[in-house]
Design a protein around this motif. Structure first.
Motif, PDB file in Angstrom:
ATOM      1  N   ILE A 159      12.066  11.662  16.470  1.00  0.00           N
ATOM      2  CA  ILE A 159      12.675  12.782  16.607  1.00  0.00           C
ATOM      3  C   ILE A 159      11.733  13.847  16.321  1.00  0.00           C
ATOM      4  O   ILE A 159      10.938  13.885  15.128  1.00  0.00           O
ATOM      5  CB  ILE A 159      13.707  13.020  15.679  1.00  0.00           C
ATOM      6  CG1 ILE A 159      14.979  12.181  16.066  1.00  0.00           C
ATOM      7  CG2 ILE A 159      14.244  14.676  15.924  1.00  0.00           C
ATOM      8  CD1 ILE A 159      16.132  12.333  15.324  1.00  0.00           C
ATOM      9  N   ARG A 160      10.936  14.779  17.339  1.00  0.00           N
ATOM     10  CA  ARG A 160       9.904  15.571  17.109  1.00  0.00           C
ATOM     11  C   ARG A 160       9.834  16.509  15.979  1.00  0.00           C
ATOM     12  O   ARG A 160       8.909  16.542  15.289  1.00  0.00           O
ATOM     13  CB  ARG A 160       9.726  16.503  18.300  1.00  0.00           C
ATOM     14  CG  ARG A 160       9.356  15.926  19.628  1.00  0.00           C
ATOM     15  CD  ARG A 160       7.896  15.333  19.652  1.00  0.00           C
ATOM     16  NE  ARG A 160       7.177  16.504  19.408  1.00  0.00           N
ATOM     17  CZ  ARG A 160       6.036  16.569  18.620  1.00  0.00           C
ATOM     18  NH1 ARG A 160       5.694  15.267  18.160  1.00  0.00           N
ATOM     19  NH2 ARG A 160       5.105  17.618  18.606  1.00  0.00           N
ATOM     20  N   SER A 161      10.992  16.903  15.403  1.00  0.00           N
ATOM     21  CA  SER A 161      11.142  17.755  14.124  1.00  0.00           C
ATOM     22  C   SER A 161      10.996  17.006  12.998  1.00  0.00           C
ATOM     23  O   SER A 161      10.211  17.395  12.018  1.00  0.00           O
ATOM     24  CB  SER A 161      12.449  18.398  14.002  1.00  0.00           C
ATOM     25  OG  SER A 161      13.598  17.361  13.968  1.00  0.00           O
ATOM     26  N   GLN A 162      11.215  15.511  12.920  1.00  0.00           N
ATOM     27  CA  GLN A 162      10.827  14.806  11.745  1.00  0.00           C
ATOM     28  C   GLN A 162       9.410  14.377  11.747  1.00  0.00           C
ATOM     29  O   GLN A 162       8.743  14.276  10.724  1.00  0.00           O
ATOM     30  CB  GLN A 162      11.878  13.450  11.854  1.00  0.00           C
ATOM     31  CG  GLN A 162      13.239  13.818  11.607  1.00  0.00           C
ATOM     32  CD  GLN A 162      14.330  12.447  11.601  1.00  0.00           C
ATOM     33  OE1 GLN A 162      13.703  11.429  12.546  1.00  0.00           O
ATOM     34  NE2 GLN A 162      15.279  12.580  11.310  1.00  0.00           N
ATOM     35  N   GLN A 163       8.898  14.255  13.050  1.00  0.00           N
ATOM     36  CA  GLN A 163       7.558  13.736  13.089  1.00  0.00           C
ATOM     37  C   GLN A 163       6.499  15.259  12.467  1.00  0.00           C
ATOM     38  O   GLN A 163       5.751  14.935  11.943  1.00  0.00           O
ATOM     39  CB  GLN A 163       7.096  13.426  14.427  1.00  0.00           C
ATOM     40  CG  GLN A 163       7.634  12.226  15.073  1.00  0.00           C
ATOM     41  CD  GLN A 163       7.302  12.136  16.749  1.00  0.00           C
ATOM     42  OE1 GLN A 163       7.191  12.965  17.295  1.00  0.00           O
ATOM     43  NE2 GLN A 163       7.771  10.943  16.920  1.00  0.00           N
ATOM     44  N   ARG A 164       7.047  16.362  13.046  1.00  0.00           N
ATOM     45  CA  ARG A 164       6.380  17.436  12.703  1.00  0.00           C
ATOM     46  C   ARG A 164       6.476  17.761  11.060  1.00  0.00           C
ATOM     47  O   ARG A 164       5.477  17.962  10.221  1.00  0.00           O
ATOM     48  CB  ARG A 164       6.945  18.768  13.150  1.00  0.00           C
ATOM     49  CG  ARG A 164       6.187  19.754  13.616  1.00  0.00           C
ATOM     50  CD  ARG A 164       6.883  21.070  14.469  1.00  0.00           C
ATOM     51  NE  ARG A 164       8.214  20.929  14.612  1.00  0.00           N
ATOM     52  CZ  ARG A 164       8.959  20.674  15.508  1.00  0.00           C
ATOM     53  NH1 ARG A 164       8.388  20.223  16.955  1.00  0.00           N
ATOM     54  NH2 ARG A 164      10.351  20.827  15.577  1.00  0.00           N
ATOM     55  N   TYR A 165       7.578  17.437  10.366  1.00  0.00           N
ATOM     56  CA  TYR A 165       7.892  17.535   8.991  1.00  0.00           C
ATOM     57  C   TYR A 165       6.833  16.648   8.184  1.00  0.00           C
ATOM     58  O   TYR A 165       6.265  17.083   7.175  1.00  0.00           O
ATOM     59  CB  TYR A 165       9.229  17.486   8.563  1.00  0.00           C
ATOM     60  CG  TYR A 165       9.244  17.281   7.326  1.00  0.00           C
ATOM     61  CD1 TYR A 165       9.493  18.755   6.536  1.00  0.00           C
ATOM     62  CD2 TYR A 165       9.358  16.394   5.989  1.00  0.00           C
ATOM     63  CE1 TYR A 165       9.645  18.649   5.132  1.00  0.00           C
ATOM     64  CE2 TYR A 165       9.461  16.672   4.796  1.00  0.00           C
ATOM     65  CZ  TYR A 165       9.705  17.464   4.281  1.00  0.00           C
ATOM     66  OH  TYR A 165       9.908  17.781   2.757  1.00  0.00           O
ATOM     67  N   CYS A 166       6.739  15.354   8.740  1.00  0.00           N
ATOM     68  CA  CYS A 166       5.688  14.346   8.165  1.00  0.00           C
ATOM     69  C   CYS A 166       4.364  14.860   8.218  1.00  0.00           C
ATOM     70  O   CYS A 166       3.492  14.668   7.196  1.00  0.00           O
ATOM     71  CB  CYS A 166       5.887  13.086   8.864  1.00  0.00           C
ATOM     72  SG  CYS A 166       7.460  12.109   8.456  1.00  0.00           S
ATOM     73  N   TYR A 221       3.692  18.209   8.122  1.00  0.00           N
ATOM     74  CA  TYR A 221       3.537  19.317   7.295  1.00  0.00           C
ATOM     75  C   TYR A 221       3.187  18.708   5.981  1.00  0.00           C
ATOM     76  O   TYR A 221       2.417  19.149   5.179  1.00  0.00           O
ATOM     77  CB  TYR A 221       4.702  20.228   7.433  1.00  0.00           C
ATOM     78  CG  TYR A 221       4.886  20.982   8.785  1.00  0.00           C
ATOM     79  CD1 TYR A 221       3.700  21.393   9.660  1.00  0.00           C
ATOM     80  CD2 TYR A 221       6.273  21.271   9.206  1.00  0.00           C
ATOM     81  CE1 TYR A 221       4.198  21.999  10.677  1.00  0.00           C
ATOM     82  CE2 TYR A 221       6.400  21.882  10.364  1.00  0.00           C
ATOM     83  CZ  TYR A 221       5.218  22.275  11.258  1.00  0.00           C
ATOM     84  OH  TYR A 221       5.539  23.011  12.325  1.00  0.00           O
ATOM     85  N   LYS A 238      19.224  33.089   7.920  1.00  0.00           N
ATOM     86  CA  LYS A 238      17.788  32.735   7.834  1.00  0.00           C
ATOM     87  C   LYS A 238      17.329  33.910   7.070  1.00  0.00           C
ATOM     88  O   LYS A 238      17.396  34.981   7.238  1.00  0.00           O
ATOM     89  CB  LYS A 238      17.360  32.763   9.477  1.00  0.00           C
ATOM     90  CG  LYS A 238      15.729  32.508   9.645  1.00  0.00           C
ATOM     91  CD  LYS A 238      15.203  32.793  10.889  1.00  0.00           C
ATOM     92  CE  LYS A 238      15.369  31.289  11.370  1.00  0.00           C
ATOM     93  NZ  LYS A 238      14.697  31.507  12.848  1.00  0.00           N
ATOM     94  N   SER A 297      16.586  28.316   6.778  1.00  0.00           N
ATOM     95  CA  SER A 297      17.735  28.596   7.289  1.00  0.00           C
ATOM     96  C   SER A 297      18.693  27.914   6.650  1.00  0.00           C
ATOM     97  O   SER A 297      18.494  26.913   5.884  1.00  0.00           O
ATOM     98  CB  SER A 297      17.472  28.217   8.840  1.00  0.00           C
ATOM     99  OG  SER A 297      16.585  28.962   9.625  1.00  0.00           O
TER     100      SER A 297
END
Length: 84
Positions: A26-33, A35, A68, A77
């Motif tokens: 999942i892209r949002s989880q990859q992005r969080y990793c 960050y 938000k 959010s």
């Protein structure tokens, strides 16, 4: 540390925890990793913020809501349900 980059850590996770080696897809989880990895080892002073204004437009009597909070380019959010 065990890994130098988020990509290395995600690759290891994929190999160890999934049969197809894909791991976190999942892209949002990859992005969080990424960050999280970018911020490891950084020490930042705590910043205390105070709310100076809250504006509620057409609040629901019941149902779903979303909140938000923004500070420049940073936002937090929250979502939930309101019951009567």
């Amino acid at each position: 540390s065990m890994f130098s980059t988020a990509e290395e850590a995600l690759g290891f996770y994929g190999q160890q925890r999934t049969w197809d080696g894909k791991g976190v897809t999942i892209r949002s989880q990859q992005r969080y990793c990424h960050y999280f990895a970018d911020n490891l080892g950084l020490s930042r002073p705590l910043r205390y913020l105070s709310v100076t204004r809250i504006r509620i437009l057409d609040p629901p009597a019941s149902g779903a809501y979303a909140v938000k909070i923004r500070n420049g380019s940073t936002s937090v959010s929250s979502e939930g349900e309101v019951s009567e």
